[in-house]
Design a protein around this motif. Structure first.
Motif, PDB file in Angstrom:
ATOM      1  N   CYS A   1      -5.183  -1.953   6.672  1.00  0.00           N
ATOM      2  CA  CYS A   1      -4.646  -1.164   7.790  1.00  0.00           C
ATOM      3  C   CYS A   1      -5.463   0.107   8.036  1.00  0.00           C
ATOM      4  O   CYS A   1      -6.023   0.287   9.103  1.00  0.00           O
ATOM      5  N   HIS A   2      -5.553   0.987   7.049  1.00  0.00           N
ATOM      6  CA  HIS A   2      -6.278   2.245   7.285  1.00  0.00           C
ATOM      7  C   HIS A   2      -7.311   2.537   6.205  1.00  0.00           C
ATOM      8  O   HIS A   2      -7.763   3.668   6.065  1.00  0.00           O
ATOM      9  N   GLY A   3      -7.627   1.540   5.361  1.00  0.00           N
ATOM     10  CA  GLY A   3      -8.783   1.674   4.475  1.00  0.00           C
ATOM     11  C   GLY A   3      -8.538   2.269   3.108  1.00  0.00           C
ATOM     12  O   GLY A   3      -9.502   2.522   2.384  1.00  0.00           O
ATOM     13  N   SER A   4      -7.279   2.523   2.706  1.00  0.00           N
ATOM     14  CA  SER A   4      -7.068   2.996   1.331  1.00  0.00           C
ATOM     15  C   SER A   4      -7.549   1.915   0.380  1.00  0.00           C
ATOM     16  O   SER A   4      -7.404   0.719   0.655  1.00  0.00           O
TER      17      SER A   4
ATOM     18  N   PRO B   1      -6.770   7.055   3.019  1.00  0.00           N
ATOM     19  CA  PRO B   1      -5.905   8.233   3.135  1.00  0.00           C
ATOM     20  C   PRO B   1      -4.811   8.390   2.070  1.00  0.00           C
ATOM     21  O   PRO B   1      -4.255   9.468   1.947  1.00  0.00           O
TER      22      PRO B   1
ATOM     23  N   CYS C   1      -6.880  -1.914   1.417  1.00  0.00           N
ATOM     24  CA  CYS C   1      -5.848  -2.032   2.448  1.00  0.00           C
ATOM     25  C   CYS C   1      -6.476  -2.251   3.818  1.00  0.00           C
ATOM     26  O   CYS C   1      -7.281  -1.434   4.273  1.00  0.00           O
TER      27      CYS C   1
ATOM     28  N   CYS D   1       0.831  -1.202   0.000  1.00  0.00           N
ATOM     29  CA  CYS D   1       0.000   0.000   0.000  1.00  0.00           C
ATOM     30  C   CYS D   1       0.868   1.255   0.000  1.00  0.00           C
ATOM     31  O   CYS D   1       1.844   1.352   0.766  1.00  0.00           O
TER      32      CYS D   1
ATOM     33  N   HIS E   1       0.262   4.029   1.159  1.00  0.00           N
ATOM     34  CA  HIS E   1       0.119   4.879   2.347  1.00  0.00           C
ATOM     35  C   HIS E   1       1.258   4.586   3.316  1.00  0.00           C
ATOM     36  O   HIS E   1       2.251   5.310   3.326  1.00  0.00           O
ATOM     37  N   LEU E   2       1.153   3.483   4.068  1.00  0.00           N
ATOM     38  CA  LEU E   2       2.215   3.193   5.025  1.00  0.00           C
ATOM     39  C   LEU E   2       2.727   1.767   4.924  1.00  0.00           C
ATOM     40  O   LEU E   2       3.286   1.230   5.879  1.00  0.00           O
ATOM     41  N   GLY E   3       2.492   1.118   3.770  1.00  0.00           N
ATOM     42  CA  GLY E   3       3.215  -0.118   3.493  1.00  0.00           C
ATOM     43  C   GLY E   3       2.591  -1.435   3.908  1.00  0.00           C
ATOM     44  O   GLY E   3       3.281  -2.453   3.896  1.00  0.00           O
ATOM     45  N   CYS E   4       1.302  -1.470   4.291  1.00  0.00           N
ATOM     46  CA  CYS E   4       0.679  -2.783   4.517  1.00  0.00           C
ATOM     47  C   CYS E   4       0.451  -3.449   3.159  1.00  0.00           C
ATOM     48  O   CYS E   4       0.563  -2.800   2.123  1.00  0.00           O
TER      49      CYS E   4
HETATM   50  S1  FES Z   1      -1.047   1.345   5.048  1.00  0.00           S
HETATM   51 FE1  FES Z   1      -2.638   1.126   3.611  1.00  0.00          FE
HETATM   52  S2  FES Z   1      -4.062   2.601   4.252  1.00  0.00           S
HETATM   53 FE2  FES Z   1      -2.432   2.905   5.612  1.00  0.00          FE
END
Ligand code: FES
Ligand SMILES: Cc1cc2nc3c(=O)[nH]c(=O)nc-3n(C[C@H](O)[C@H](O)[C@H](O)COP(=O)(O)OP(=O)(O)OC[C@H]3O[C@@H](n4cnc5c(N)ncnc54)[C@H](O)[C@@H]3O)c2cc1C
Length: 501
Positions: free
Chosen positions: A478-481, A493, A476, A458, A460-463
């Motif tokens: 983790c935070h819904g992207s 996000p 994603c 992802c 965003h932050l790599g999940c």
């Molecule tokens: S790591 Fe994917 S939305 Fe934050």
């Protein structure tokens, strides 16, 4: 697998014209830049323009095609079951401000519709939260008691117009429903002109606050005295709102229903598994909307089952013959049940956000527009402190720890995703995370057999993203992207597409 019925598009979008506002084509300056054209951003833009400010609304896709174009569009202060909890966790005074400000937002929409004669299928309706069995009856009774204490128009009822018996329900009188996109398309028409703008297909990548705020987009730069970020979940990570909320995805179907079979009012169930129910005018008749199947984004792969479940429910409970529409969307749930509306961080002076509407953003998005416009105009708003986006939230620690543990589990589980899977394992129309030369690859095979391969990490932050079969998207956990099957951003996000291979 049985085939899922219905046109795969939101009824609100299908029944309204597409918009074609221009993209940003040159750098410019305005008083206020508003990032994201959903109900929160458009409400703020309209109020600020009316108060004499120049505004630029910047939308990455089309106006009101985000969550506000995929909602159920009930406008109510009855948020399933919340008031007993709010009183318990935040005290009666704060719960009262929450109740009154949501009622005020409902009346703001009603007044706007009446004054501007907006043709948006607005109608007054009673709202109900019901318990089908005695198991959840206590919660319903507690909610009635709490709501009455806060001055809300609540009663306990055992009879409803649903075609099945209920053990009991909390009823709020004189609430409302509308066609959210017709309403927002009307409001947005008032924005362009006299130094104000609406831009579509213009993605904001960065917001910086110096002497003036600078909004960097993929098409140019906008300078502004103030910036409002209403992208459902802020695309600016500084306020850590992605860690103070969790993304919840939910599903809706629309089915033609005979007038005599249609329930009167707006309904939502209670307990573990519940459905949301309302009707809307459609081609001289009625369309029954049934929603449900909510889950954390990225945690369910076979989302077709969610549609099938809604379809079975609509057929068995309401006797509908055919399903016309199906769609889904997501919203961010605030851990302490109160949305975040206000400054991005304690140090921000001119950057504002609104998020965490917990699937009740028709009132809370409206409320956000009002509060943020008031802040910029220097008007005292009695509800602003309650919603302060920089507040310390003790519940974040409890709920947040649980959710963050899940994010941590994803980090560990992510390392195992796609192991022993290769491109040959991806069937037509399907997506899978596979391993190619040690890289995690999100591979989708289209109907012609061609593979579309993007990084599964992802942006965003790599999940590592997960496949969503019903929407053919990469989500994603983790935070819904969310990303399309070929890796383009669908929901923040994040603001960056998945890396192409
Ligand atoms: S790591 Fe994917 S939305 Fe934050
Ligand atoms: C299934 C479901 C049913 C619901 N039903 C109800 C209901 O009956 N009643 C109710 O009150 N609430 C309901 N809600 C909640 C409500 O619909 C939402 O809270 C509300 O629509 C959110 O509005 P918003 O303005 O925050 O977001 P959005 O409407 O999503 O607007 C944000 C906009 O920002 C844009 N954007 C994102 N990133 C960028 C970028 N980088 N640059 C520029 N633009 C960007 C997006 O494209 C989008 O158009 C429901 C939610 C769900 C999930």
């Amino acid at each position: 697998m049985p085939t899922i019925s219905g046109k795969h598009i939101s009824y609100w979008i299908d029944s309204t014209p597409t918009t074609n506002f221009p993209s940003l084509s040159k750098n410019l300056s305005v008083d206020v830049a508003i990032v994201g054209a959903g109900i929160a951003g458009i409400t703020a833009a309209r109020l600020l323009k009316r108060a004499g400010k120049t505004v630029a609304v910047i939308e990455s896709r089309q106006i009101s095609t985000g969550v506000s174009g995929h909602t159920t569009a009930k406008i109510t202060s009855l948020h399933q079951l919340i008031y007993a909890d709010l009183i318990k966790n935040h005290g009666e005074e704060k719960a009262r401000i929450y109740a009154q400000s949501n009622q005020a937002a409902l009346e703001f929409v009603a007044k706007t519709v009446a004054e501007e004669q907006i043709d948006c299928d607005f109608s007054r309706q009673n709202a109900y939260t019901f318990a089908e069995t005695d198991d959840n009856l206590k919660d319903i009774e507690k909610e009635v008691e709490a709501a009455l204490k806060l001055g809300l128009p609540a009663t306990f009822v055992c009879e409803t117009s649903l075609p099945f018996p209920v053990a009991g329900a909390v009823k709020f009188e004189n609430q409302a429903q509308f066609h959210s996109r017709k309403y927002l398309l009307h409001l947005i028409k008032q924005i362009p002109g006299d130094g104000s703008y609406v831009f579509e297909n213009t993605t904001v990548e960065k917001v910086e606050e110096n002497n003036l705020c600078q909004v960097t987009t993929n098409k140019g730069i906008i300078q502004a005295q103030d910036v409002i970020v209403t992208t459902n979940i802020p695309i600016t990570d500084e306020g850590l709102f992605f860690a103070k909320t969790y993304p919840k995805r939910s599903y809706i179907i629309g089915a033609r229903i005979a007038d005599e079979k249609a329930p009167i009012g707006m309904y939502i169930g209670s307990g573990e598994k519940y459905y949301s129910i309302r009707t809307t005018p459609h081609k001289g008749g009625l369309l029954l909307l049934v929603g449900g199947g909510g889950h954390k984004v990225g945690t369910v792969e076979n989302t077709e089952d969610k549609y099938l479940d809604l379809e079975n429910y609509a057929r068995s409970r309401f006797g509908v013959d055919s399903i016309d529409y199906r769609w889904s969307t997501q919203d961010f749930v605030s851990f302490d049940q109160i949305p975040y509306i206000g400054k991005l961080t304690p140090l921000s002076k001119h950057t504002f956000v609104a998020t965490g509407f917990s699937l009740w953003g028709m009132t809370k998005g409206t409320l956000s527009g009002i509060i943020l416009a008031d802040k910029i105009l220097g008007i005292e708003n009695p509800a602003a402190d309650l919603y302060d986006a920089t507040r310390a939230t003790p519940f974040v620690q409890i709920e947040g720890i649980k959710q963050n543990l899940q994010v941590g589990t994803h980090w560990i589980g992510d390392r195992l995703k796609g192991l022993n899977k290769s491109l040959e394992d991806v069937a037509i129309g399907e997506g899978k995370v596979v391993t190619v030369d040690g890289d995690k690859v999100a591979a989708y095979r289209d109907e012609t057999g061609k593979i579309h391969a993007v990084s599964a990490v992802c942006s965003h932050l790599g999940c590592v993203v997960a496949w969503n079969s019903g929407e053919k998207s990469w989500d994603c956990p983790c935070h819904g992207s969310r990303f399309s099957c070929i890796g383009e951003v669908l929901h923040g996000p994040t603001v960056k597409d998945l890396k192409k291979f």
